[in-house]
Design a protein around this motif. Structure first.
Motif, PDB file in Angstrom:
ATOM      1  N   ILE A  10      -1.835  36.669   5.739  1.00  0.00           N
ATOM      2  CA  ILE A  10      -2.997  35.777   5.638  1.00  0.00           C
ATOM      3  C   ILE A  10      -4.037  36.378   4.700  1.00  0.00           C
ATOM      4  CG2 ILE A  10      -4.954  34.816   6.930  1.00  0.00           C
ATOM      5  CD1 ILE A  10      -2.984  34.612   9.372  1.00  0.00           C
ATOM      6  N   ILE A  11      -4.293  37.677   4.838  1.00  0.00           N
ATOM      7  CA  ILE A  11      -5.259  38.359   3.961  1.00  0.00           C
ATOM      8  C   ILE A  11      -4.819  38.247   2.512  1.00  0.00           C
ATOM      9  CG2 ILE A  11      -6.203  40.624   3.330  1.00  0.00           C
ATOM     10  CD1 ILE A  11      -5.971  41.301   6.412  1.00  0.00           C
ATOM     11  N   GLU A  12      -3.550  38.458   2.266  1.00  0.00           N
ATOM     12  CA  GLU A  12      -3.021  38.372   0.900  1.00  0.00           C
ATOM     13  C   GLU A  12      -3.200  36.964   0.327  1.00  0.00           C
ATOM     14  OE1 GLU A  12       1.330  38.782  -1.052  1.00  0.00           O
ATOM     15  OE2 GLU A  12       0.706  40.451   0.238  1.00  0.00           O
ATOM     16  N   PHE A 117      -7.905  40.407  10.443  1.00  0.00           N
ATOM     17  CA  PHE A 117      -7.855  39.477   9.312  1.00  0.00           C
ATOM     18  C   PHE A 117      -9.115  38.626   9.232  1.00  0.00           C
ATOM     19  CE2 PHE A 117      -6.433  36.286  12.346  1.00  0.00           C
ATOM     20  CZ  PHE A 117      -6.827  35.073  11.791  1.00  0.00           C
ATOM     21  N   ILE A 118      -9.755  38.370  10.369  1.00  0.00           N
ATOM     22  CA  ILE A 118     -10.957  37.525  10.398  1.00  0.00           C
ATOM     23  C   ILE A 118     -12.040  38.128   9.507  1.00  0.00           C
ATOM     24  CG2 ILE A 118     -12.803  36.661  11.884  1.00  0.00           C
ATOM     25  CD1 ILE A 118     -10.622  36.544  14.156  1.00  0.00           C
ATOM     26  N   ASP A 119     -12.264  39.435   9.636  1.00  0.00           N
ATOM     27  CA  ASP A 119     -13.254  40.106   8.795  1.00  0.00           C
ATOM     28  C   ASP A 119     -12.756  40.268   7.369  1.00  0.00           C
ATOM     29  OD1 ASP A 119     -15.168  40.371  10.810  1.00  0.00           O
ATOM     30  OD2 ASP A 119     -14.337  42.282  11.492  1.00  0.00           O
ATOM     31  N   LYS A 120     -11.476  40.599   7.217  1.00  0.00           N
ATOM     32  CA  LYS A 120     -10.930  40.881   5.878  1.00  0.00           C
ATOM     33  C   LYS A 120     -10.969  39.660   4.966  1.00  0.00           C
ATOM     34  CE  LYS A 120      -9.327  45.186   6.277  1.00  0.00           C
ATOM     35  NZ  LYS A 120      -9.613  46.281   5.406  1.00  0.00           N
ATOM     36  N   MET A 123     -14.248  35.432   6.937  1.00  0.00           N
ATOM     37  CA  MET A 123     -14.393  34.129   7.576  1.00  0.00           C
ATOM     38  C   MET A 123     -15.839  33.828   7.959  1.00  0.00           C
ATOM     39  SD  MET A 123     -12.261  32.316  10.648  1.00  0.00           S
ATOM     40  CE  MET A 123     -10.684  32.716   9.959  1.00  0.00           C
ATOM     41  N   GLN A 124     -16.601  34.821   8.410  1.00  0.00           N
ATOM     42  CA  GLN A 124     -17.986  34.569   8.803  1.00  0.00           C
ATOM     43  C   GLN A 124     -18.841  34.100   7.631  1.00  0.00           C
ATOM     44  OE1 GLN A 124     -16.143  37.054   9.949  1.00  0.00           O
ATOM     45  NE2 GLN A 124     -16.328  36.990  12.151  1.00  0.00           N
ATOM     46  N   SER A 125     -18.407  34.393   6.399  1.00  0.00           N
ATOM     47  CA  SER A 125     -19.206  33.976   5.242  1.00  0.00           C
ATOM     48  C   SER A 125     -18.986  32.517   4.861  1.00  0.00           C
ATOM     49  CB  SER A 125     -18.923  34.881   4.044  1.00  0.00           C
ATOM     50  OG  SER A 125     -17.589  34.751   3.621  1.00  0.00           O
ATOM     51  N   GLY A 134     -17.410  29.342  18.262  1.00  0.00           N
ATOM     52  CA  GLY A 134     -16.143  28.675  18.567  1.00  0.00           C
ATOM     53  C   GLY A 134     -14.952  29.563  18.254  1.00  0.00           C
ATOM     54  N   LEU A 135     -15.025  30.275  17.141  1.00  0.00           N
ATOM     55  CA  LEU A 135     -13.970  31.220  16.771  1.00  0.00           C
ATOM     56  C   LEU A 135     -13.808  32.269  17.870  1.00  0.00           C
ATOM     57  CD1 LEU A 135     -12.002  32.705  14.843  1.00  0.00           C
ATOM     58  CD2 LEU A 135     -14.020  33.683  13.725  1.00  0.00           C
ATOM     59  N   ALA A 136     -14.910  32.822  18.338  1.00  0.00           N
ATOM     60  CA  ALA A 136     -14.853  33.826  19.408  1.00  0.00           C
ATOM     61  C   ALA A 136     -14.236  33.229  20.680  1.00  0.00           C
ATOM     62  CB  ALA A 136     -16.252  34.374  19.696  1.00  0.00           C
ATOM     63  N   SER A 137     -14.570  31.979  20.987  1.00  0.00           N
ATOM     64  CA  SER A 137     -13.996  31.309  22.163  1.00  0.00           C
ATOM     65  C   SER A 137     -12.493  31.107  22.008  1.00  0.00           C
ATOM     66  CB  SER A 137     -14.673  29.960  22.401  1.00  0.00           C
ATOM     67  OG  SER A 137     -16.031  30.132  22.718  1.00  0.00           O
ATOM     68  N   MET A 138     -12.054  30.757  20.794  1.00  0.00           N
ATOM     69  CA  MET A 138     -10.627  30.575  20.536  1.00  0.00           C
ATOM     70  C   MET A 138      -9.874  31.891  20.731  1.00  0.00           C
ATOM     71  SD  MET A 138     -10.630  28.290  17.062  1.00  0.00           S
ATOM     72  CE  MET A 138     -11.738  26.928  16.877  1.00  0.00           C
TER      73      MET A 138
END
Length: 154
Positions: A10-12, A117-120, A123-125, A134-138
């Motif tokens: 996913i990162i790639e 991968f979320i940080d890499k 995604m927060q940006s 919602g992401l944290a809840s998922m």
């Protein structure tokens, strides 16, 4: 494929997308919009859940939109299905990435996964602060399924 191998894939993908957008001259804000569009496309490709699974028990609360998630065991591995209402385009894309990373792994691996991968992919940006909740809840719901099916304490 392990959870980490899926995350690296996913990162790639996101790195390649970002590099392609840089090459054609997109600035940072345009690249963020394109990544958001890509996530929405992933959500559109997510198979629909049966209506019978779209219950309050399967709903993930904390999401800006209505999103559902189910889990089932097969051959000692946990498989997830997810869906969202008609307004959940970004949320469906996010859950599709999480399903891709975690589905098909052993429950204890899911419960203890470090979803780097979320940080890499940053995604927060490119998701709003309301969607970050919602992401944290998922993530928490998927890890809770992992704990439940592996017999770990909550």
């Amino acid at each position: 494929m392990t959870i980490n191998e899926k995350q690296d894939e996913i990162i790639e993908e996101f790195d390649s997308l970002d590099n392609e957008l840089k090459e054609v001259g997109f600035d940072l804000s345009e690249r963020l919009l394109q990544k958001t569009d890509y996530i929405m496309d992933l959500g559109q490709k997510l198979p629909s859940m049966p209506e019978s699974d779209k219950t309050e028990d399967n709903r993930i609360f904390g999401c800006q939109s209505v999103v559902w998630l189910t889990a089932r065991m097969q051959d000692d591995k946990l498989y997830f299905s997810g869906d969202g209402d008609q307004y959940a385009k970004i949320s469906k894309g996010i859950i599709s990435l999480l399903i891709r990373a975690l589905s098909g792994a052993k429950p204890e691996e899911i419960a203890n996964a470090n979803l780097y991968f979320i940080d890499k992919i940053g995604m927060q940006s490119f998701i709003s602060s309301r969607r970050t909740g919602g992401l944290a809840s998922m993530v928490e719901r998927m890890k809770a399924y992992g704990r439940e099916y592996s017999g770990q304490e909550a």
